[in-house]
Design an enzyme around this catalytic site. Structure first.
Site, PDB file in Angstrom:
ATOM      1  N   GLY A 153       0.836  -1.205   0.000  1.00 24.73           N
ATOM      2  CA  GLY A 153       0.000   0.000   0.000  1.00 24.73           C
ATOM      3  C   GLY A 153       0.865   1.246   0.000  1.00 24.73           C
TER       4      GLY A 153
ATOM      5  NE  ARG B 232      -4.908   5.984  -2.353  1.00 27.17           N
ATOM      6  CZ  ARG B 232      -5.843   6.127  -1.396  1.00 27.17           C
ATOM      7  NH1 ARG B 232      -5.775   7.110  -0.541  1.00 27.17           N
ATOM      8  NH2 ARG B 232      -6.841   5.264  -1.332  1.00 27.17           N
TER       9      ARG B 232
ATOM     10  CG  ASP C  55      -5.706  -7.804  -3.859  1.00 27.22           C
ATOM     11  OD1 ASP C  55      -5.479  -7.788  -2.621  1.00 27.22           O
ATOM     12  OD2 ASP C  55      -6.847  -7.864  -4.332  1.00 27.22           O
TER      13      ASP C  55
ATOM     14  CG  ASN D  93       1.093   1.528   4.779  1.00 27.48           C
ATOM     15  OD1 ASN D  93       0.861   2.280   5.716  1.00 27.48           O
ATOM     16  ND2 ASN D  93       0.657   1.789   3.540  1.00 27.48           N
TER      17      ASN D  93
ATOM     18  CB  SER E  65      -4.979   1.416  14.163  1.00 21.90           C
ATOM     19  OG  SER E  65      -5.824   2.439  14.679  1.00 21.90           O
TER      20      SER E  65
ATOM     21  CE1 TYR F 235      -8.142   0.420   9.882  1.00 24.25           C
ATOM     22  CE2 TYR F 235      -8.340   1.369  12.078  1.00 24.25           C
ATOM     23  CZ  TYR F 235      -7.674   1.269  10.868  1.00 24.25           C
ATOM     24  OH  TYR F 235      -6.540   2.017  10.640  1.00 24.25           O
TER      25      TYR F 235
ATOM     26  CB  ILE G 119      -2.160   9.749  10.528  1.00 28.53           C
ATOM     27  CG1 ILE G 119      -1.591   8.938  11.708  1.00 28.53           C
ATOM     28  CG2 ILE G 119      -1.047  10.344   9.666  1.00 28.53           C
ATOM     29  CD1 ILE G 119      -0.752   9.686  12.700  1.00 28.53           C
TER      30      ILE G 119
HETATM   31  P1  NAP Z   1      -4.607   5.163   2.385  1.00 23.92           P
HETATM   32  O1  NAP Z   1      -4.208   6.575   2.103  1.00 23.92           O
HETATM   33  O2  NAP Z   1      -5.974   4.711   2.049  1.00 23.92           O
HETATM   34  O3  NAP Z   1      -3.521   4.196   1.731  1.00 23.92           O
HETATM   35  C1  NAP Z   1      -3.652   2.808   1.774  1.00 23.92           C
HETATM   36  C2  NAP Z   1      -2.959   2.225   0.569  1.00 23.92           C
HETATM   37  O4  NAP Z   1      -3.146   0.811   0.582  1.00 23.92           O
HETATM   38  C3  NAP Z   1      -3.552   2.742  -0.743  1.00 23.92           C
HETATM   39  O5  NAP Z   1      -2.526   3.031  -1.667  1.00 23.92           O
HETATM   40  C4  NAP Z   1      -4.413   1.577  -1.167  1.00 23.92           C
HETATM   41  O6  NAP Z   1      -4.663   1.490  -2.565  1.00 23.92           O
HETATM   42  C5  NAP Z   1      -3.567   0.409  -0.700  1.00 23.92           C
HETATM   43  N1  NAP Z   1      -4.328  -0.826  -0.691  1.00 23.92           N
HETATM   44  C6  NAP Z   1      -5.640  -0.996  -0.352  1.00 23.92           C
HETATM   45  N2  NAP Z   1      -6.009  -2.265  -0.527  1.00 23.92           N
HETATM   46  C7  NAP Z   1      -4.915  -2.931  -0.981  1.00 23.92           C
HETATM   47  C8  NAP Z   1      -4.673  -4.274  -1.348  1.00 23.92           C
HETATM   48  N3  NAP Z   1      -5.621  -5.218  -1.282  1.00 23.92           N
HETATM   49  N4  NAP Z   1      -3.425  -4.600  -1.777  1.00 23.92           N
HETATM   50  C9  NAP Z   1      -2.469  -3.673  -1.867  1.00 23.92           C
HETATM   51  N5  NAP Z   1      -2.638  -2.383  -1.532  1.00 23.92           N
HETATM   52  C10 NAP Z   1      -3.856  -2.013  -1.094  1.00 23.92           C
HETATM   53  O7  NAP Z   1      -4.452   4.862   3.959  1.00 23.92           O
HETATM   54  P2  NAP Z   1      -3.449   5.491   5.043  1.00 23.92           P
HETATM   55  O8  NAP Z   1      -4.222   6.448   5.867  1.00 23.92           O
HETATM   56  O9  NAP Z   1      -2.173   5.909   4.424  1.00 23.92           O
HETATM   57  O10 NAP Z   1      -3.220   4.192   5.960  1.00 23.92           O
HETATM   58  C11 NAP Z   1      -2.087   3.347   5.827  1.00 23.92           C
HETATM   59  C12 NAP Z   1      -2.090   2.365   6.985  1.00 23.92           C
HETATM   60  O11 NAP Z   1      -2.066   3.081   8.230  1.00 23.92           O
HETATM   61  C13 NAP Z   1      -3.343   1.486   7.021  1.00 23.92           C
HETATM   62  O12 NAP Z   1      -2.981   0.184   7.436  1.00 23.92           O
HETATM   63  C14 NAP Z   1      -4.201   2.160   8.062  1.00 23.92           C
HETATM   64  O13 NAP Z   1      -5.094   1.269   8.656  1.00 23.92           O
HETATM   65  C15 NAP Z   1      -3.134   2.633   9.036  1.00 23.92           C
HETATM   66  N6  NAP Z   1      -3.574   3.723   9.898  1.00 23.92           N
HETATM   67  C16 NAP Z   1      -3.980   4.916   9.392  1.00 23.92           C
HETATM   68  C17 NAP Z   1      -4.401   5.912  10.256  1.00 23.92           C
HETATM   69  C18 NAP Z   1      -4.861   7.254   9.767  1.00 23.92           C
HETATM   70  O14 NAP Z   1      -5.309   8.043  10.589  1.00 23.92           O
HETATM   71  N7  NAP Z   1      -4.757   7.563   8.483  1.00 23.92           N
HETATM   72  C19 NAP Z   1      -4.400   5.688  11.639  1.00 23.92           C
HETATM   73  C20 NAP Z   1      -3.986   4.451  12.116  1.00 23.92           C
HETATM   74  C21 NAP Z   1      -3.561   3.481  11.247  1.00 23.92           C
HETATM   75  P3  NAP Z   1      -5.904   2.323  -3.216  1.00 23.92           P
HETATM   76  O15 NAP Z   1      -5.299   3.589  -3.668  1.00 23.92           O
HETATM   77  O16 NAP Z   1      -6.409   1.462  -4.315  1.00 23.92           O
HETATM   78  O17 NAP Z   1      -6.941   2.498  -2.150  1.00 23.92           O
END
Ligand code: NAP
Length: 246
Positions: free
Chosen positions: A12, A15, A62, A89, A141, A154, A187
């Site tokens: 992932g 982005r 994937d 990630n 998380s 989640y 975040i």
């Molecule tokens: P994000 O911007 O949605 O990025 C997630 C990335 O994972 C995207 O590029 C997405 O692709 C990709 N992805 C989704 N499904 C996938 C799959 N089956 N195989 C490969 N790649 C896949 O999310 P983020 O906020 O950066 O979060 C990243 C991590 O941090 C996640 O595990 C999230 O749970 C964790 N996290 C985030 C927060 C927060 O506040 N943002 C807080 C705690 C934990 P697409 O572009 O196709 O969607």
């Protein structure tokens, strides 16, 4: 240059937090492979990493598909020669209150967040065990530690990652492979941009440091765990949340 010529795989990574981790490791002289599902965004991030003077491969994987994961790992080994660091990630949310949550909402979140982490870790661990060196870092998380209404799926997936991390840390420790998790709070990314303003304002009040975190805050934690400075740390959950879970 904390990671001179090491090779990292980030799932992932195209982005959000994953991209920030990729750029942070590349700035410390790591070569970086990204597994993601959208070719256009993947290409843009790969170009940013190459512009830093590092080798980078973007591979459409994937993480829920075991065959794609195994093939992706083989491709990284072929093109970049080894894997020193894995960052699990890739993750999604599909929120809903428990009584209204359907099976598909539950299954998809568990499949990507938890099974994806298992599949990627298993595939990379085989190589790291032979190499007798490696760093596995999974993005959990604080929701996996303290829960959150509307996120039973989640929270279960992220708590699962924490248990998984500790079991794998015990299995791999004697072979020089560490396994840790990072538990971010809220975040600022596209994942949290969709929250209603009212919910964001409530959150700010609950966070002792008074602001959302940035992807850089998580990336710096990942850099530390990937670096030599963290050589004696395994099975740990590093909370990056401005004090929210305390
Ligand atoms: P994000 O911007 O949605 O990025 C997630 C990335 O994972 C995207 O590029 C997405 O692709 C990709 N992805 C989704 N499904 C996938 C799959 N089956 N195989 C490969 N790649 C896949 O999310 P983020 O906020 O950066 O979060 C990243 C991590 O941090 C996640 O595990 C999230 O749970 C964790 N996290 C985030 C927060 C927060 O506040 N943002 C807080 C705690 C934990 P697409 O572009 O196709 O969607």
């Amino acid at each position: 240059m904390l990671l001179k010529d090491q090779v990292a795989v980030i799932t992932g990574g195209a982005r959000g937090i994953g991209r920030e981790i990729a750029l942070t490791l590349a700035r410390q002289a790591a070569d970086v492979a990204l597994f993601d599902v959208q070719p256009e965004i993947l290409e843009q991030t790969i170009a940013q990493i190459r512009a830093l003077g590092r080798r980078s491969e973007g591979i459409i994987v994937d993480v829920t598909d075991g065959k794609q994961v195994e093939d992706g790992v083989a491709k990284v080994l072929d093109k970049l020669g080894k894997i020193d660091i894995l960052i699990n990630n890739a993750g999604i949310t599909k929120d809903g209150l428990l009584v209204r949550m359907d099976d598909a909402q539950w299954d998809r979140v568990l499949e990507i967040n938890l099974k994806g982490t298992f599949l990627c870790t298993r595939a990379v661990a085989k190589h790291m065990l032979k190499q007798r060196r490696g760093r596995i870092i999974s993005i959990a998380s604080i929701v996996g530690l303290i829960g959150n209404p509307g996120q039973a799926n989640y929270a279960a997936s992220k708590a699962g990652i924490i248990g998984f991390t500790k079991a794998v840390a015990k299995e791999l420790a004697s072979r020089g492979v560490t396994c840790n998790a990072i538990a971010p709070g809220f975040i600022q990314t596209e994942m949290t941009d969709v929250l209603p303003e009212e919910a964001k304002a409530r959150l700010m009040q609950a966070i002792p440091m008074g602001t959302l975190g940035s992807p850089t805050d998580v990336a710096q934690a990942a850099l530390f765990l990937a670096s030599e400075a963290a050589r004696y740390i395994t099975g740990h959950v590093l909370v990056v949340d401005g004090g929210l879970a305390m």
